[in-house]
Write a protein that holds these residues in place. Structure first.
Motif, PDB file in Angstrom:
ATOM      1  N   LEU A 136      -9.640  42.038  60.270  1.00 28.37           N
ATOM      2  CA  LEU A 136      -8.468  41.992  61.129  1.00 28.37           C
ATOM      3  C   LEU A 136      -7.507  43.113  60.766  1.00 28.37           C
ATOM      4  O   LEU A 136      -7.423  43.527  59.609  1.00 28.37           O
ATOM      5  CB  LEU A 136      -7.747  40.647  61.004  1.00 28.37           C
ATOM      6  CG  LEU A 136      -8.546  39.402  61.370  1.00 28.37           C
ATOM      7  CD1 LEU A 136      -7.620  38.187  61.451  1.00 28.37           C
ATOM      8  CD2 LEU A 136      -9.294  39.581  62.673  1.00 28.37           C
ATOM      9  N   LEU A 137      -6.768  43.593  61.759  1.00 25.86           N
ATOM     10  CA  LEU A 137      -5.777  44.642  61.555  1.00 25.86           C
ATOM     11  C   LEU A 137      -4.639  44.390  62.535  1.00 25.86           C
ATOM     12  O   LEU A 137      -4.743  44.718  63.716  1.00 25.86           O
ATOM     13  CB  LEU A 137      -6.395  46.022  61.777  1.00 25.86           C
ATOM     14  CG  LEU A 137      -5.538  47.229  61.388  1.00 25.86           C
ATOM     15  CD1 LEU A 137      -5.283  47.246  59.884  1.00 25.86           C
ATOM     16  CD2 LEU A 137      -6.205  48.524  61.824  1.00 25.86           C
ATOM     17  N   PHE A 138      -3.564  43.806  62.057  1.00 32.69           N
ATOM     18  CA  PHE A 138      -2.459  43.421  62.922  1.00 32.69           C
ATOM     19  C   PHE A 138      -1.754  44.651  63.484  1.00 32.69           C
ATOM     20  O   PHE A 138      -1.467  45.606  62.766  1.00 32.69           O
ATOM     21  CB  PHE A 138      -1.475  42.552  62.127  1.00 32.69           C
ATOM     22  CG  PHE A 138      -0.379  41.947  62.953  1.00 32.69           C
ATOM     23  CD1 PHE A 138      -0.677  41.134  64.034  1.00 32.69           C
ATOM     24  CD2 PHE A 138       0.952  42.178  62.651  1.00 32.69           C
ATOM     25  CE1 PHE A 138       0.324  40.567  64.797  1.00 32.69           C
ATOM     26  CE2 PHE A 138       1.958  41.611  63.401  1.00 32.69           C
ATOM     27  CZ  PHE A 138       1.651  40.797  64.482  1.00 32.69           C
ATOM     28  N   LEU A 139      -1.499  44.631  64.785  1.00 31.90           N
ATOM     29  CA  LEU A 139      -0.822  45.714  65.500  1.00 31.90           C
ATOM     30  C   LEU A 139      -1.547  47.050  65.371  1.00 31.90           C
ATOM     31  O   LEU A 139      -0.937  48.118  65.468  1.00 31.90           O
ATOM     32  CB  LEU A 139       0.628  45.876  65.023  1.00 31.90           C
ATOM     33  CG  LEU A 139       1.528  44.637  65.106  1.00 31.90           C
ATOM     34  CD1 LEU A 139       2.937  44.984  64.643  1.00 31.90           C
ATOM     35  CD2 LEU A 139       1.555  44.052  66.512  1.00 31.90           C
ATOM     36  N   GLY A 140      -2.853  46.994  65.141  1.00 29.92           N
ATOM     37  CA  GLY A 140      -3.616  48.225  65.006  1.00 29.92           C
ATOM     38  C   GLY A 140      -3.254  49.037  63.780  1.00 29.92           C
ATOM     39  O   GLY A 140      -3.613  50.207  63.665  1.00 29.92           O
ATOM     40  N   GLY A 141      -2.530  48.409  62.837  1.00 26.05           N
ATOM     41  CA  GLY A 141      -2.146  49.097  61.600  1.00 26.05           C
ATOM     42  C   GLY A 141      -0.920  49.977  61.735  1.00 26.05           C
ATOM     43  O   GLY A 141      -0.601  50.741  60.818  1.00 26.05           O
ATOM     44  N   MET A 142      -0.197  49.918  62.844  1.00 29.17           N
ATOM     45  CA  MET A 142       0.963  50.790  63.021  1.00 29.17           C
ATOM     46  C   MET A 142       2.087  50.445  62.048  1.00 29.17           C
ATOM     47  O   MET A 142       2.267  49.294  61.657  1.00 29.17           O
ATOM     48  CB  MET A 142       1.484  50.720  64.462  1.00 29.17           C
ATOM     49  CG  MET A 142       2.269  49.469  64.787  1.00 29.17           C
ATOM     50  SD  MET A 142       3.164  49.591  66.361  1.00 29.17           S
ATOM     51  CE  MET A 142       1.815  49.647  67.520  1.00 29.17           C
TER      52      MET A 142
END
Length: 508
Positions: free
Chosen positions: A357-363
Motif C-alpha cells: 500500500l502507498l497512501f496518496l501515491g506517496g506524495m
C-alpha cells in the motif's frame, strides 16, 4: 489503443485538480462536470493510459472480485451479461466512460504528483508533478485537491524473502508485473498464495499448463457465485430501459453484500458452515476440505475470495490443478522443498503473495510551510484529513465494491464546492475539538493492510471521524447529511497585510 490527453503547460491554475485517471478518478471527473460545470479541472495521471489498476494488472484471468452492478458507476449502467467481468471489459468500460463524457482531453498523462503545498494566505495548493516521459518537473496550482490514486503501490508488489530463490532455474513472475511473453504452456506451474489473485490465476493457467499447484501457507474463505446475474439478465429481457433495471439490481446486490457481512460478524460460526457446505458440494467426495479451505480466522476478518461459476473447484476436480497447504523450506534449481518434506517440481513460479500500500501515491504534503505527518491525521467521513484544507481522497470499501464509496465521495466533494461558492467561502477544513479515541484506519487483518497500518492516517471511534464500511449509512451522511456539522470549518481567505510605507518627515 492509447488514450492521449492534451499537452501540459506549466504555471496553470485549476479550480480542482484530480489525481489519478482510474475507475475513481474518471468517476470524480464525471460528477464534477455534472454538478459543478463551471469549475475548471485537470486530471494528473502517473501512467500512460486510463484505467489505473485495470490497466496495470495483465495476468491471466484477471477479473473483478465484485459484481459489476456495484463495481460499475451509479451513473452508467453495466449492461453486459457477465456480472463478474474480465479485466479487459472493465478497462474498456472505464475508457468508454472517459471518452463519452469528454474527460480524456482533461487528462495529463505521465504526470506523477510528488508534492503539494497549501497556502492559507492564498487559499490554494501548489502542486508539483514529475513527467515520467520527459523527466521535467511541472508546477500548477488549484483551489481544491482531490486524490483518486487508490492505495496500491504501482511500481512494486510484495514478495517475501524465499530461501534459495536465486538458485531456481525456472521463471519467477509477480502478477503485478506480468510479462507479455510469459510462456507456461505445457509447463509445471506453482502459484504461491491463497488470495484473490491466486484463485484467479490457477483456473486460468490450468487451461494451458501441464499442471498448476496452488501453494498456500494457510487457507482463505472461497465462495462461488454465478458469473452472470440471473435476475439482472431476466429484467433486461423486459421492455424496461437500462436505467430502470440497473438501480434495482444494484440495490439488490448492495443489500446482499451488507447482510452477508453483518451475518459474518454476528454469526461467524453459521457463515463458516454455509461456506464449507458450498465448497464440499463443489469438490469430489473425500476431498480434504478442512485442510485446504478452513481458515484460522473468522469470515470477513479478511476479504473473501469470489470465484465465478466454481472455476477454481472445477480445475481442482479435473486434476489440472491442485492445492498444497504447507510452508516453504527452500527453493533449489528445479523446484521447491516444503517443510513437510514434500517437493514440488516447477518450471514457472508465480509469487501471488500480495500488494504493497502507498497512501496518496506517496506524495509529500505541506500546509503553510510545515510538512504534514499523515500518520497523525484523522480521517473525516472517510474522505478528508483533519487540519488539511480543501483536500479529499477516495478509499473504497473493504467489504463491498470500491466504486460504491468512490461515487459517494465524489458527490460529497461536489456538494462541498457548491456550498463554498454559495457562502462565499474560500477554505474548508475538518478540525478536531476535544479528545478523540483513535483506531487503525482499516479494521482488516489482511497482510497488505497490516504491513502498512503504521504509515496510514487514523480513524476515530465516533462520527464524523469513523471510516464506515456501510453503504446505506454513508449514503445518508455523504449524499444527504449536513455539510456544516461543527467539525467542518468554513472560512474566507485573509490575505497578508501590505506593509505600511514609512512616512517621510521633512526637516525645517
Amino acid at each position: 489503443m492509447s488514450d492521449q490527453g492534451s499537452e501540459p503547460v506549466s504555471s496553470e491554475h485549476f479550480d480542482v485538480l484530480i489525481v489519478g485517471a482510474g475507475l475513481a478518478g474518471v468517476g470524480a471527473a464525471h460528477h464534477l462536470q455534472r454538478s459543478a460545470p463551471g469549475k475548471s479541472y485537470a486530471i494528473f495521471e502517473a501512467r500512460a493510459e486510463i484505467g489505473g489498476t485495470w490497466d496495470l494488472f495483465r495476468y491471466p484471468g484477471i477479473r473483478s472480485d465484485s459484481d459489476m452492478h456495484t463495481l460499475g458507476y451509479r451513473f452508467r449502467p453495466w449492461t453486459a451479461a457477465k456480472s463478474i467481468a474480465d479485466g479487459e471489459s472493465i478497462l474498456q468500460y472505464v475508457r468508454d466512460t472517459a471518452r463519452e463524457e469528454g474527460i480524456v482531453p482533461k487528462i495529463r498523462f505521465h504526470h506523477r504528483v510528488v508534492a503539494a503545498e497549501w497556502s492559507s494566505e492564498e487559499a490554494r495548493w501548489t502542486v508539483e508533478a514529475e513527467r515520467a516521459d520527459t523527466g521535467d518537473s511541472i508546477t500548477v496550482s488549484c483551489d481544491f485537491l482531490f486524490v483518486n490514486s487508490g492505495y496500491y503501490r504501482y511500481d512494486e508488489g510484495y514478495t517475501p524473502e524465499f530461501p534459495g530463490i536465486d538458485s531456481f532455474g525456472g521463471t519467477v513472475i509477480h502478477p503485478q508485473h506480468w510479462p507479455e511473453d510469459a510462456d507456461y504452456a505445457g509447463k509445471r506451474v506453482v502459484v504461491i498464495g491463497s488470495g484473490a489473485t491466486a484463485v484467479t490465476l490457477v483456473p486460468a493457467m490450468a487451461k494451458d499448463a501441464e499442471r498448476v499447484t496452488m501453494l498456500q501457507r494457510s487457507p482463505t474463505y472461497v465462495v462461488s457465485m454465478p458469473g452472470e446475474d440471473p435476475i439482472a439478465n431476466a429484467l433486461r429481457r423486459l421492455p424496461l430501459p437500462a436505467r430502470a433495471v440497473y438501480p434495482i439490481v444494484r440495490w439488490k446486490n448492495v443489500l446482499i453484500q451488507m447482510l452477508t457481512y453483518r451475518l459474518s460478524r454476528k454469526r461467524p460460526g453459521l457463515v463458516k458452515k454455509l461456506v464449507r457446505k458450498g465448497v464440499v458440494s463443489s469438490l469430489p467426495a473425500g476431498y480434504d476440505v478442512d485442510k485446504h479451505f478452513k481458515p484460522r480466522y473468522d469470515p470477513w476478518d479478511q476479504r473473501m475470495c469470489l470465484v465465478p461459476d466454481s472455476d477454481l473447484f472445477r480445475s481442482l476436480s479435473s486434476g489440472k490443478a491442485e492445492i498444497v497447504t504447507d510452508t516453504i523450506k527452500s527453493f533449489d534449481e528445479t523446484g521447491i522443498e516444503l517443510d513437510s518434506g514434500t517437493r514440488l517440481e516447477a518450471d514457472v513460479v508465480v509469487t501471488a503473495t500480495g500488494l504493497n500500500l502507498l497512501f496518496l501515491g506517496g506524495m509529500q504534503v505541506r500546509v503553510d510551510g510545515e510538512e504534514v505527518d499523515l500518520t497523525e491525521a484523522f480521517t473525516y467521513k472517510g474522505m478528508m484529513l483533519s487540519g488539511i484544507p480543501n483536500f479529499a481522497f477516495t478509499i473504497g470499501y473493504t467489504n463491498a465494491s470500491w466504486t460504491l464509496k468512490a461515487d459517494l465521495t465524489a458527490e460529497y466533494v461536489c456538494r462541498l464546492l457548491k456550498h463554498m461558492d454559495a457562502g462565499g467561502y474560500d477554505i474548508c477544513a475538518p478540525r478536531i475539538s476535544g479528545a478523540i479515541t483513535e483506531a487503525p484506519l482499516l479494521d482488516f487483518n489482511s497482510g497488505y493492510v497490516l504491513r502498512a497500518l503504521e504509515h496510514l492516517p487514523k480513524q476515530g471511534a465516533e462520527e464524523p471521524w469513523k471510516l464506515k464500511q456501510n453503504y446505506p449509512l454513508d449514503l445518508r451522511m455523504l449524499r444527504y447529511g449536513a455539510l456544516e456539522d461543527g467539525a467542518m470549518q468554513f472560512s474566507r481567505r485573509v490575505p497578508a497585510r501590505e506593509p505600511v510605507a514609512a512616512a517621510t518627515v521633512s526637516g525645517a
